[in-house]
Design an enzyme around this catalytic site. Sequence first.
Site, PDB file in Angstrom:
ATOM      1  N   LYS A   1       2.991  -2.410  -7.424  1.00  0.00           N
ATOM      2  CA  LYS A   1       4.362  -2.269  -7.892  1.00  0.00           C
ATOM      3  C   LYS A   1       5.367  -2.907  -6.944  1.00  0.00           C
ATOM      4  O   LYS A   1       6.288  -3.580  -7.347  1.00  0.00           O
ATOM      5  CB  LYS A   1       4.657  -0.771  -8.044  1.00  0.00           C
ATOM      6  CG  LYS A   1       6.058  -0.447  -8.531  1.00  0.00           C
ATOM      7  CD  LYS A   1       6.160  -0.684  -9.998  1.00  0.00           C
ATOM      8  CE  LYS A   1       7.539  -0.425 -10.558  1.00  0.00           C
ATOM      9  NZ  LYS A   1       7.728  -1.111 -11.833  1.00  0.00           N
TER      10      LYS A   1
ATOM     11  N   GLU B   1       0.499  -9.757 -17.724  1.00  0.00           N
ATOM     12  CA  GLU B   1       0.163  -8.820 -16.646  1.00  0.00           C
ATOM     13  C   GLU B   1      -0.571  -7.585 -17.167  1.00  0.00           C
ATOM     14  O   GLU B   1      -1.382  -7.006 -16.457  1.00  0.00           O
ATOM     15  CB  GLU B   1       1.377  -8.448 -15.785  1.00  0.00           C
ATOM     16  CG  GLU B   1       2.396  -7.537 -16.399  1.00  0.00           C
ATOM     17  CD  GLU B   1       3.512  -7.153 -15.399  1.00  0.00           C
ATOM     18  OE1 GLU B   1       4.651  -7.019 -15.848  1.00  0.00           O
ATOM     19  OE2 GLU B   1       3.239  -6.975 -14.205  1.00  0.00           O
TER      20      GLU B   1
ATOM     21  N   LYS C   1       5.118  -9.852 -19.453  1.00  0.00           N
ATOM     22  CA  LYS C   1       4.623  -8.506 -19.777  1.00  0.00           C
ATOM     23  C   LYS C   1       3.231  -8.596 -20.387  1.00  0.00           C
ATOM     24  O   LYS C   1       2.331  -7.857 -20.010  1.00  0.00           O
ATOM     25  CB  LYS C   1       5.530  -7.796 -20.775  1.00  0.00           C
ATOM     26  CG  LYS C   1       6.808  -7.185 -20.285  1.00  0.00           C
ATOM     27  CD  LYS C   1       6.676  -5.990 -19.395  1.00  0.00           C
ATOM     28  CE  LYS C   1       6.561  -6.385 -17.961  1.00  0.00           C
ATOM     29  NZ  LYS C   1       7.769  -6.655 -17.226  1.00  0.00           N
TER      30      LYS C   1
ATOM     31  N   HIS D   1       7.621 -32.051 -26.161  1.00  0.00           N
ATOM     32  CA  HIS D   1       7.479 -32.970 -25.020  1.00  0.00           C
ATOM     33  C   HIS D   1       6.152 -32.776 -24.301  1.00  0.00           C
ATOM     34  O   HIS D   1       6.023 -33.139 -23.135  1.00  0.00           O
ATOM     35  CB  HIS D   1       8.678 -32.801 -24.090  1.00  0.00           C
ATOM     36  CG  HIS D   1       9.960 -33.114 -24.776  1.00  0.00           C
ATOM     37  ND1 HIS D   1      10.382 -34.393 -25.029  1.00  0.00           N
ATOM     38  CD2 HIS D   1      10.876 -32.306 -25.362  1.00  0.00           C
ATOM     39  CE1 HIS D   1      11.518 -34.370 -25.708  1.00  0.00           C
ATOM     40  NE2 HIS D   1      11.839 -33.104 -25.929  1.00  0.00           N
TER      41      HIS D   1
ATOM     42  N   ASN E   1       0.786   0.182   5.925  1.00  0.00           N
ATOM     43  CA  ASN E   1       1.303  -0.627   4.824  1.00  0.00           C
ATOM     44  C   ASN E   1       2.048  -1.802   5.444  1.00  0.00           C
ATOM     45  O   ASN E   1       2.964  -1.597   6.240  1.00  0.00           O
ATOM     46  CB  ASN E   1       2.263   0.219   3.960  1.00  0.00           C
ATOM     47  CG  ASN E   1       3.005  -0.625   2.939  1.00  0.00           C
ATOM     48  OD1 ASN E   1       2.525  -1.680   2.537  1.00  0.00           O
ATOM     49  ND2 ASN E   1       4.175  -0.160   2.523  1.00  0.00           N
ATOM     50  N   GLY E   2       1.634  -3.028   5.102  1.00  0.00           N
ATOM     51  CA  GLY E   2       2.317  -4.206   5.652  1.00  0.00           C
ATOM     52  C   GLY E   2       1.296  -5.240   6.100  1.00  0.00           C
ATOM     53  O   GLY E   2       0.114  -5.163   5.745  1.00  0.00           O
TER      54      GLY E   2
ATOM     55  N   ARG F   1       1.362   1.574  -5.967  1.00  0.00           N
ATOM     56  CA  ARG F   1       1.633   0.585  -4.920  1.00  0.00           C
ATOM     57  C   ARG F   1       0.397  -0.220  -4.546  1.00  0.00           C
ATOM     58  O   ARG F   1       0.485  -1.208  -3.811  1.00  0.00           O
ATOM     59  CB  ARG F   1       2.155   1.286  -3.657  1.00  0.00           C
ATOM     60  CG  ARG F   1       3.421   2.071  -3.888  1.00  0.00           C
ATOM     61  CD  ARG F   1       3.807   2.785  -2.627  1.00  0.00           C
ATOM     62  NE  ARG F   1       4.354   1.872  -1.655  1.00  0.00           N
ATOM     63  CZ  ARG F   1       5.639   1.583  -1.525  1.00  0.00           C
ATOM     64  NH1 ARG F   1       6.519   2.163  -2.297  1.00  0.00           N
ATOM     65  NH2 ARG F   1       6.061   0.735  -0.615  1.00  0.00           N
TER      66      ARG F   1
ATOM     67  N   TRP G   1      -3.655  -1.974  -1.325  1.00  0.00           N
ATOM     68  CA  TRP G   1      -3.650  -3.258  -2.023  1.00  0.00           C
ATOM     69  C   TRP G   1      -4.122  -4.271  -0.992  1.00  0.00           C
ATOM     70  O   TRP G   1      -3.428  -4.541  -0.007  1.00  0.00           O
ATOM     71  CB  TRP G   1      -2.246  -3.594  -2.516  1.00  0.00           C
ATOM     72  CG  TRP G   1      -2.214  -4.779  -3.437  1.00  0.00           C
ATOM     73  CD1 TRP G   1      -2.448  -4.767  -4.776  1.00  0.00           C
ATOM     74  CD2 TRP G   1      -1.939  -6.138  -3.092  1.00  0.00           C
ATOM     75  NE1 TRP G   1      -2.337  -6.041  -5.287  1.00  0.00           N
ATOM     76  CE2 TRP G   1      -2.032  -6.900  -4.282  1.00  0.00           C
ATOM     77  CE3 TRP G   1      -1.633  -6.804  -1.893  1.00  0.00           C
ATOM     78  CZ2 TRP G   1      -1.823  -8.282  -4.302  1.00  0.00           C
ATOM     79  CZ3 TRP G   1      -1.430  -8.175  -1.919  1.00  0.00           C
ATOM     80  CH2 TRP G   1      -1.522  -8.899  -3.125  1.00  0.00           C
TER      81      TRP G   1
ATOM     82  N   GLU H   1      10.244 -13.053 -20.187  1.00  0.00           N
ATOM     83  CA  GLU H   1       9.896 -11.674 -19.859  1.00  0.00           C
ATOM     84  C   GLU H   1       8.778 -11.159 -20.779  1.00  0.00           C
ATOM     85  O   GLU H   1       7.835 -10.506 -20.330  1.00  0.00           O
ATOM     86  CB  GLU H   1      11.158 -10.798 -19.944  1.00  0.00           C
ATOM     87  CG  GLU H   1      10.954  -9.327 -19.667  1.00  0.00           C
ATOM     88  CD  GLU H   1      10.291  -9.006 -18.337  1.00  0.00           C
ATOM     89  OE1 GLU H   1      10.129  -9.900 -17.487  1.00  0.00           O
ATOM     90  OE2 GLU H   1       9.882  -7.844 -18.165  1.00  0.00           O
TER      91      GLU H   1
ATOM     92  N   CYS I   1       0.856  -1.182   0.000  1.00  0.00           N
ATOM     93  CA  CYS I   1       0.000   0.000   0.000  1.00  0.00           C
ATOM     94  C   CYS I   1       0.890   1.229   0.000  1.00  0.00           C
ATOM     95  O   CYS I   1       2.092   1.145   0.234  1.00  0.00           O
ATOM     96  CB  CYS I   1      -0.865   0.009   1.251  1.00  0.00           C
ATOM     97  SG  CYS I   1      -1.764  -1.525   1.472  1.00  0.00           S
TER      98      CYS I   1
END
Length: 609
Positions: free
Chosen positions: A604, A489, A486, A505, A99-100, A27, A75, A482, A2
Amino acid sequence: MCGIVGYAGYRDCTEVLMEGLSRLEYRGYDSAGIAVFEDDTIRVAKSKGRLADLTEKMQEEGRPEGHAGIGHTRWATHGEPSDRNSHPHGGGCVTIVHNGIIENYKKLKEFLLSKGRAFESDTDTEVVAQLLDYYYLNSPGNPVDAIIRTMKELEGSYALGVVFADFPDMVFALRKESPLIVGVGEGENFIASDVTAILRYTKNYYLLEQGEIAVLTAKKATIYDTHYQKIQKELKTADWDISAAEKCGYAHFMLKEIHEQPTAVKTTITPRITDGMPDLTECGITPETLLKFRQIHIVACGTAMHAGIVGRYVIEKLAHVPVNVDIASEFRYREPLVGEGDLVIIISQSGETADSLAAMRLAKELGAKTLAIVNAKGSSIAREADMLIYTHAGPEIAVASTKAYMVQIAVMYLFAFELALANGSISEAECRRLTALLQEVPEQIEHILAHKEMTQLIASELITADSLLYIGRGLDYALSMEGSLKLKELSYIHSESYAAGELKHGTISLITENMPVIAVATQTKLLEKTISNIKEVKARGAKVIVVCKESYGLEQDVADLRFSVPDFEDILMPMLAVVPLQLIAYYTAVHKGTDVDKPRNLAKSVTVE
Ligand code: M6R
């Protein structure tokens, strides 16, 4: 994950908090809220959704007016995103933002329930507010004492902004694990999860350390330790200016950050090159130190971990030193075989990723030396590592990492060149040649950015797909991981990356005309093999998009669409080929209308496990 801000000064507090939160929304963006002193009362405004929803709500219901307060963008961890679970949370005369994660919140809640307290939300945060109020009532008039007593009870991670109704126009703050800075202005002071939130007002700040408590008024910011002793701290100055945290005419931060990559690479590598040779001595790395390590572990999360995979290929190829790459959340719980004589490299843009930080602490405990490659100055990982290489990408605001990845791999190259030279795997002439080529990369990226139109066309072909495969071999496989991350997301289209040779396979059974395949082919030695794999998927109906070197003369039926990157040294191709992959993901998201800078469910800086 957050974002928190706090203000005590002479300005319109609501405006300062909302401006700060707009810089921190990356965030977390499930809900937002503020608490502002209106004379002696604390007025709270909060809303589920984005900051824009909170602004709308305040337009309808009136906005708090005052000169001190706290704010939050969330968040969600405990409790669904809702008005009820939005911060700030109150308990008696205390109102807080957090935040946490409070790991022992259930136990504390039971204790408080037994004392007759009632709760309004599902959050762990409200427990802290109630506990603060509980201790404050035991020693009224002494908020710092209540804070210290509360800190002793809390387990987990937190950065907290606190206001006490009895102390109008004062803001209190404390932290353990989650980051927090104290901004220092003229006649005004701030708290913030990161410096971008206060850059409009001041560049001067203190880094709050573990267990420290800040007390802010408009006139001064005082920091205490847990014994209530005042601490003198070094005042730091941010070297970013506000334009670094603004879109500057770009439609999205992500697009701006993609275009900032040439500069970011130059700024990162130039100070680490002396007389045409890599020189990491300023970061505590000398040829002698490098020779002590018998093996290397690279530990990181997400995109930073993908940068580590590029690093593994490059270090093993050039320096012939064994490298393991680990996902930090796996490394920390699998009893890794790491010890003295090992180097553990932690890569992190934010320097606050909980799993990466814990992995680094574990590596140190096990006796390994740690090297952090970090973008955010003064972050926890940067401060705790034995050796440190800062990447100079500037603030990365878009949740999807682009320029941070670019400079992480730039540092991986410098490191590999220096190590390979130190242990005699490459000659001085070869090291000089590779370093000169690395210095040419920014120009090559500029060229790709100037010819990016094809990525828009490719993106328009992808928007109807439900699922995609990215394939490649060697460094191209590392890169396709990568590219795939990208795309998923940002556009919410499912995609996977596969080593091209592994398809047969099992995974090839998924291929139909509805599953496009993006093939990365920049490694000349592996080209024929990759082309065979492309033909195999084409033969089964897949539409194939190839990202390859300009000079490769592919037969007509190999690619449905092709993006050509300039011909360059194979080993450095990831720095070029990642650019079209970033742009393809970006434009696909734009075509689909998703929120490019703040994708669904993400944040983020992942400061919780
Ligand atoms: O701040 P960090 O580099 O430690 O973050 C690691 C990952 O969370 C991050 O790279 C994430 O995967 C990105 N959002 C991907 O674009």
